[in-house]
Design a protein around this motif. Structure first.
Motif, PDB file in Angstrom:
ATOM      1  N   LEU A  61       0.827  -1.210   0.000  1.00  0.00           N
ATOM      2  CA  LEU A  61       0.000   0.000   0.000  1.00  0.00           C
ATOM      3  C   LEU A  61       0.860   1.258   0.000  1.00  0.00           C
ATOM      4  O   LEU A  61       0.526   2.254  -0.645  1.00  0.00           O
ATOM      5  CB  LEU A  61      -0.939  -0.002   1.209  1.00  0.00           C
ATOM      6  N   ARG A  62       1.977   1.219   0.707  1.00  0.00           N
ATOM      7  CA  ARG A  62       2.882   2.371   0.706  1.00  0.00           C
ATOM      8  C   ARG A  62       3.487   2.578  -0.679  1.00  0.00           C
ATOM      9  O   ARG A  62       3.646   3.710  -1.135  1.00  0.00           O
ATOM     10  CB  ARG A  62       3.999   2.179   1.738  1.00  0.00           C
ATOM     11  N   GLN A  63       3.801   1.463  -1.358  1.00  0.00           N
ATOM     12  CA  GLN A  63       4.320   1.578  -2.718  1.00  0.00           C
ATOM     13  C   GLN A  63       3.288   2.178  -3.666  1.00  0.00           C
ATOM     14  O   GLN A  63       3.640   2.821  -4.651  1.00  0.00           O
ATOM     15  CB  GLN A  63       4.752   0.199  -3.237  1.00  0.00           C
ATOM     16  N   LEU A  64       2.018   1.957  -3.340  1.00  0.00           N
ATOM     17  CA  LEU A  64       0.931   2.513  -4.143  1.00  0.00           C
ATOM     18  C   LEU A  64       0.544   3.916  -3.683  1.00  0.00           C
ATOM     19  O   LEU A  64      -0.481   4.450  -4.091  1.00  0.00           O
ATOM     20  CB  LEU A  64      -0.293   1.599  -4.078  1.00  0.00           C
ATOM     21  N   ALA A  65       1.386   4.501  -2.809  1.00  0.00           N
ATOM     22  CA  ALA A  65       1.250   5.897  -2.359  1.00  0.00           C
ATOM     23  C   ALA A  65       0.092   6.131  -1.400  1.00  0.00           C
ATOM     24  O   ALA A  65      -0.364   7.261  -1.239  1.00  0.00           O
ATOM     25  CB  ALA A  65       1.133   6.833  -3.561  1.00  0.00           C
ATOM     26  N   PHE A  66      -0.403   5.072  -0.729  1.00  0.00           N
ATOM     27  CA  PHE A  66      -1.389   5.279   0.327  1.00  0.00           C
ATOM     28  C   PHE A  66      -0.679   5.894   1.528  1.00  0.00           C
ATOM     29  O   PHE A  66       0.463   5.535   1.843  1.00  0.00           O
ATOM     30  CB  PHE A  66      -2.033   3.955   0.742  1.00  0.00           C
ATOM     31  N   SER A  67      -1.360   6.812   2.194  1.00  0.00           N
ATOM     32  CA  SER A  67      -0.788   7.399   3.402  1.00  0.00           C
ATOM     33  C   SER A  67      -0.934   6.415   4.562  1.00  0.00           C
ATOM     34  O   SER A  67      -1.735   5.472   4.515  1.00  0.00           O
ATOM     35  CB  SER A  67      -1.502   8.699   3.750  1.00  0.00           C
ATOM     36  N   LEU A  68      -0.161   6.651   5.628  1.00  0.00           N
ATOM     37  CA  LEU A  68      -0.255   5.785   6.811  1.00  0.00           C
ATOM     38  C   LEU A  68      -1.636   5.864   7.436  1.00  0.00           C
ATOM     39  O   LEU A  68      -2.152   4.861   7.944  1.00  0.00           O
ATOM     40  CB  LEU A  68       0.822   6.183   7.823  1.00  0.00           C
ATOM     41  N   GLU A  69      -2.242   7.054   7.390  1.00  0.00           N
ATOM     42  CA  GLU A  69      -3.585   7.208   7.947  1.00  0.00           C
ATOM     43  C   GLU A  69      -4.597   6.378   7.150  1.00  0.00           C
ATOM     44  O   GLU A  69      -5.494   5.735   7.733  1.00  0.00           O
ATOM     45  CB  GLU A  69      -3.997   8.689   7.940  1.00  0.00           C
ATOM     46  N   GLU A  70      -4.460   6.378   5.823  1.00  0.00           N
ATOM     47  CA  GLU A  70      -5.361   5.584   4.987  1.00  0.00           C
ATOM     48  C   GLU A  70      -5.162   4.092   5.232  1.00  0.00           C
ATOM     49  O   GLU A  70      -6.134   3.325   5.299  1.00  0.00           O
ATOM     50  CB  GLU A  70      -5.107   5.910   3.508  1.00  0.00           C
ATOM     51  N   ILE A  71      -3.913   3.675   5.387  1.00  0.00           N
ATOM     52  CA  ILE A  71      -3.622   2.262   5.644  1.00  0.00           C
ATOM     53  C   ILE A  71      -4.203   1.845   6.986  1.00  0.00           C
ATOM     54  O   ILE A  71      -4.779   0.759   7.128  1.00  0.00           O
ATOM     55  CB  ILE A  71      -2.102   2.010   5.605  1.00  0.00           C
ATOM     56  N   GLN A  72      -4.084   2.710   7.986  1.00  0.00           N
ATOM     57  CA  GLN A  72      -4.628   2.419   9.312  1.00  0.00           C
ATOM     58  C   GLN A  72      -6.141   2.223   9.237  1.00  0.00           C
ATOM     59  O   GLN A  72      -6.704   1.314   9.866  1.00  0.00           O
ATOM     60  CB  GLN A  72      -4.295   3.564  10.267  1.00  0.00           C
ATOM     61  N   ALA A  73      -6.801   3.087   8.423  1.00  0.00           N
ATOM     62  CA  ALA A  73      -8.254   2.983   8.287  1.00  0.00           C
ATOM     63  C   ALA A  73      -8.647   1.688   7.591  1.00  0.00           C
ATOM     64  O   ALA A  73      -9.652   1.054   7.943  1.00  0.00           O
ATOM     65  CB  ALA A  73      -8.786   4.190   7.504  1.00  0.00           C
ATOM     66  N   ILE A  74      -7.858   1.269   6.593  1.00  0.00           N
ATOM     67  CA  ILE A  74      -8.149   0.024   5.878  1.00  0.00           C
ATOM     68  C   ILE A  74      -7.958  -1.175   6.795  1.00  0.00           C
ATOM     69  O   ILE A  74      -8.832  -2.058   6.909  1.00  0.00           O
ATOM     70  CB  ILE A  74      -7.236  -0.110   4.638  1.00  0.00           C
ATOM     71  N   ILE A  75      -6.821  -1.235   7.469  1.00  0.00           N
ATOM     72  CA  ILE A  75      -6.514  -2.376   8.349  1.00  0.00           C
ATOM     73  C   ILE A  75      -7.479  -2.437   9.517  1.00  0.00           C
ATOM     74  O   ILE A  75      -7.919  -3.512   9.946  1.00  0.00           O
ATOM     75  CB  ILE A  75      -5.058  -2.282   8.848  1.00  0.00           C
ATOM     76  N   GLY A  76      -7.866  -1.259  10.028  1.00  0.00           N
ATOM     77  CA  GLY A  76      -8.776  -1.221  11.169  1.00  0.00           C
ATOM     78  C   GLY A  76     -10.217  -1.466  10.788  1.00  0.00           C
ATOM     79  O   GLY A  76     -11.089  -1.517  11.664  1.00  0.00           O
TER      80      GLY A  76
END
Length: 334
Positions: A61-76
């Motif tokens: 997801l980071r390689q796809l330029a998702f922010s950490l906040e967006e990743i947190q929302a997806i995982i959570g």
């Protein structure tokens, strides 16, 4: 039969397995993006196989330029993957368009890099297309157009009318096509040849105007004649035809009345120069680009009509018998 115990991995092993630096894994753990599954008695972090898969997901997801906040929302579970992807696609599309705009500006700036004294100023002017400062863009074009009007030395009424007409308001953002149009307009406005053409097209005739004809009246009559010339050109009318000769007489009469000049061969030669293909084509191109910048349809092209009028004037000059018919025509008297 006892179930096998789940295997846990130290942070160093996880780093080797995933290719993610230890420092990054530790940071993800500190912000609770990738919690450690267990800790040893010495407080060393341990990660499960599931945590490793989660880290791999974070990495992608980071390689796809998702922010950490967006990743947190997806995982959570606070945001669906589909929604996140849609948002990211929108962001990436915007970035692509922005990069295309930057590329267009840099390509144009490259063309002037052989002129160091101009390249910095040109780069600034081209860069205005990427700026969020709408006022600066509007001011740049308006100032250039106003300078042309002032140099033309037009009658006061005409000057004020054109100054009002040439006040341009830039849109908030540019598309890639508008960026390309902007870069071309910058070069046109900075080209002394264009200034000379514009002045020749207007001021050599209009600054001599001493008649009472106002700009609205002139525009109405001139547009009608140019439309008729365009129609005649597209229909293949010859220069010797009665309809074209009539058009020429009306055009000469209009400009002569406007400028209060005698209809001499020299006067016709000057009119012919004003309607030269290079001048009218460049002016047409300029207003087409300005329409594109403003989000309007391109103005209709009367190039064939202008060409017909110019050729007709040259024809009259080269044919004394035809010229005398026009100059001696009593219908030309005011």
């Amino acid at each position: 039969m006892n179930e096998p115990h789940e295997k846990f991995y130290t942070i160093g092993v996880v780093a080797k397995l995933t290719g993610v630096p230890i420092k990054t894994i530790r940071y993800y753990t500190d912000i609770n993006l990738l919690p450690a599954t267990h800790r040893t008695q010495a407080r060393f972090r341990l990660y499960s196989t599931e945590a490793i898969w989660q880290l791999q997901l974070i990495r992608v997801l980071r390689q796809l330029a998702f922010s950490l906040e967006e990743i947190q929302a997806i995982i959570g579970g606070n945001r669906s993957v589909s929604t996140a992807i849609d948002w990211q696609l929108e962001a990436v599309t915007h970035q692509i368009h922005q990069l295309q705009r930057v590329q267009e500006v840099l390509k144009q700036a490259k063309e002037t890099s052989h002129q160091p004294e101009q390249s910095i100023e040109t780069l600034y002017e081209l860069g205005l297309a990427l700026s969020e400062n709408v006022a600066e863009r509007s001011h740049f074009v308006t100032e250039k157009l106003h300078a042309l009007v002032e140099q033309a030395n037009l009658p006061e009424e005409w000057r004020h009318h054109l100054l009002d007409h040439f006040t341009w308001q830039s849109p908030a953002t540019f598309t890639t096509k508008q960026i390309a149009a902007w870069t071309e307009i910058v070069h046109i406005l900075n080209d002394p040849a264009f200034t000379e053409e514009a002045l020749r097209f207007n001021s050599s005739t209009l600054h001599q105007s001493t008649s009472q004809m106002n700009i609205a009246e002139y525009n109405q009559q001139a547009l009608l004649l140019i439309q008729q010339a365009q129609s005649a050109a597209l229909q293949g009318e010859t220069l010797e035809s009665e309809s074209v000769q009539m058009l020429l007489r009306h055009w000469i009469r209009l400009i002569a009345a406007l400028t209060q000049q005698a209809m001499t061969p020299a006067f016709l030669l000057e009119l012919s120069a004003q309607l030269s293909p290079s001048s009218s084509e460049r002016m047409q191109r300029f207003w087409t680009l300005m329409a594109l910048l403003s989000g309007r349809d391109a103005p209709p092209s009367f190039q064939e009509g202008f060409d017909l009028l110019a050729a007709g004037l040259r024809f009259l000059i080269s044919k004394p018998e035809a010229l005398s018919t026009v100059l001696d025509d009593p219908s030309q008297e005011q």
